[in-house]
Design a protein around this motif. Structure first.
Motif, mmCIF file in Angstrom:
data_model
loop_
_atom_site.group_PDB
_atom_site.id
_atom_site.type_symbol
_atom_site.label_atom_id
_atom_site.label_comp_id
_atom_site.label_asym_id
_atom_site.label_seq_id
_atom_site.Cartn_x
_atom_site.Cartn_y
_atom_site.Cartn_z
ATOM 1 N N SER A 68 0.835 -1.201 0.000
ATOM 2 C CA SER A 68 0.000 0.000 0.000
ATOM 3 C C SER A 68 0.868 1.248 0.000
ATOM 4 N N GLY A 181 -12.199 1.695 1.672
ATOM 5 C CA GLY A 181 -11.174 0.658 1.694
ATOM 6 C C GLY A 181 -11.705 -0.584 2.378
ATOM 7 N N PRO A 182 -10.866 -1.605 2.555
ATOM 8 C CA PRO A 182 -11.312 -2.875 3.153
ATOM 9 C C PRO A 182 -11.804 -2.685 4.579
ATOM 10 N N SER A 185 -9.526 -2.584 7.672
ATOM 11 C CA SER A 185 -8.544 -1.513 7.780
ATOM 12 C C SER A 185 -9.043 -0.426 8.721
ATOM 13 N N ARG A 211 -17.284 -0.921 -1.622
ATOM 14 C CA ARG A 211 -16.112 -1.402 -0.898
ATOM 15 C C ARG A 211 -15.025 -1.825 -1.867
ATOM 16 N N ASP A 213 -10.391 -2.519 -2.232
ATOM 17 C CA ASP A 213 -9.275 -3.097 -1.472
ATOM 18 C C ASP A 213 -8.011 -2.247 -1.601
ATOM 19 N N TRP A 214 -8.184 -0.972 -1.867
ATOM 20 C CA TRP A 214 -7.122 0.022 -2.060
ATOM 21 C C TRP A 214 -6.569 0.027 -3.484
ATOM 22 N N SER A 218 -10.027 -2.339 -8.006
ATOM 23 C CA SER A 218 -11.256 -2.353 -7.193
ATOM 24 C C SER A 218 -12.003 -1.034 -7.330
#
Length: 328
Positions: A68, A181-182, A185, A211, A213-214, A218
């Motif tokens: 990330s 994000g997820p 997190s 939603r 996942d960064w 996604s």
């Protein structure tokens, strides 16, 4: 050391004081000792010095995922500021946030003889009663809701989100859609909570969030769903990578940015100003986060007071060309 002392015409104790950077040595004497060290090719034995003084001038960094943007830039900042203080870093990535993995990482850090540990943690790991940091370890935690137990350094996630959402509402958008994000997190949940709170306080509808996942991928798939909703005129993405995916999806669906839809990201990565259009986003000061982490840990290493609590680093909204007033 005895050879250096003979060459410089001083005692071995004086050589030791110069090698360890101690004060109280006359400058001319220090220069003589340094010259003798250079001539003889002398290098202080850091291992022996560490054993004698109990300091290793090394900071351990344990983190969950280096991919990330936030984690990688935070590690870079920690390394930079640690080096400026004369410290190296030892990095141990942990794949899964479990008690065994956390304890294993701390055990490994002990074997590598570090003076303290900075724990970069995105998940709610420290909120679980089954997971704990070993006692008697100098530690600073990044990006966690653990300020009641440990010194924590974090970006002001809530304030950055509030700036972004209020900016979009001030442009006349009825509400703001969110690509979060997820769920595991901490940062993502902080941002999602602040997004929801601003809309509720403004008396605006709170849509269901998307939603991600960064990743940009996604964000793209979330953006496709949002692009098909004609009522969607403003989107706040929880990071710039997902915002990039949103921009692509809107473009493919023929929704113009910002004429039809305004988009805001979070992070202000180096390329955000080169998106098409340049991205309005929340700037995170990763360099300051790294500096404060190192400073807080060194206070503990030097036996200075270091109480538990959360030290928030301010954010700021950077307005570029991806946002505009809502169409009447």
């Amino acid at each position: 050391m005895a050879d250096v002392a003979r060459r410089a015409g001083v005692s071995s104790q004086t050589v030791s004081r110069v090698a360890n950077g101690a004060t109280g040595v006359v400058e001319t004497t220090r220069e003589q000792v340094l010259a003798a060290m250079s001539e003889l090719g002398y290098r202080p034995n850091s291992a022996a010095r560490s054993l004698r003084y109990g300091r290793f001038n090394t900071i351990g960094v344990i983190l969950f995922g280096l991919s990330s943007t936030g984690n990688s830039r935070t590690v870079e900042a920690i390394a930079t500021h640690a080096a400026a203080e004369g410290y190296a870093i030892t990095l141990i990535p942990v794949g899964a946030a479990t008690q065994d993995n956390v304890m294993g990482a701390f055990t490994r850090m002990g074997e590598l003889t570090v003076d303290g540990v900075i724990l970069i943690i995105e998940v709610h790991l420290l909120d679980a009663s089954a997971v704990a940091i070993p006692p008697d370890v100098h530690v600073v935690v990044v990006d966690s809701d653990a300020g009641d137990r440990y010194p924590v350094v974090d970006t002001d996630q809530a304030d950055g989100t509030e700036q972004a959402v209020r900016h979009l509402l001030a442009l006349g958008h009825r509400t703001v859609r969110h690509v979060a994000g997820p769920a595991e997190s901490y940062a993502a949940e902080r941002r999602a909570g602040a997004w929801r709170r601003v809309l509720e306080e403004a008396g605006r509808p709170v849509p269901a969030l998307e939603r991600g996942d960064w990743s940009a991928d996604s964000g793209y798939h979330a953006g496709l769903r949002l692009a098909d909703d004609p009522s969607c005129t403003a989107i706040f993405a929880a990071n710039d990578q997902m915002a990039l995916g949103v921009l692509r999806a809107l473009h493919e669906r023929g929704r113009r940015v910002p004429a039809d839809v305004s988009v805001v990201g979070f992070d202000d990565i180096a390329d955000a100003g080169s998106y098409l259009p340049p991205l309005t986003t929340v700037h995170q000061d990763f360099a300051e986060v790294g500096r404060r982490c190192v400073h807080a840990l060194l206070r503990q290493i030097h036996n200075e007071p270091a109480d538990a609590g959360t030290d928030l680093v301010a954010t700021r909204l950077v307005i570029r060309e991806s946002t505009a007033p809502a169409r009447p």
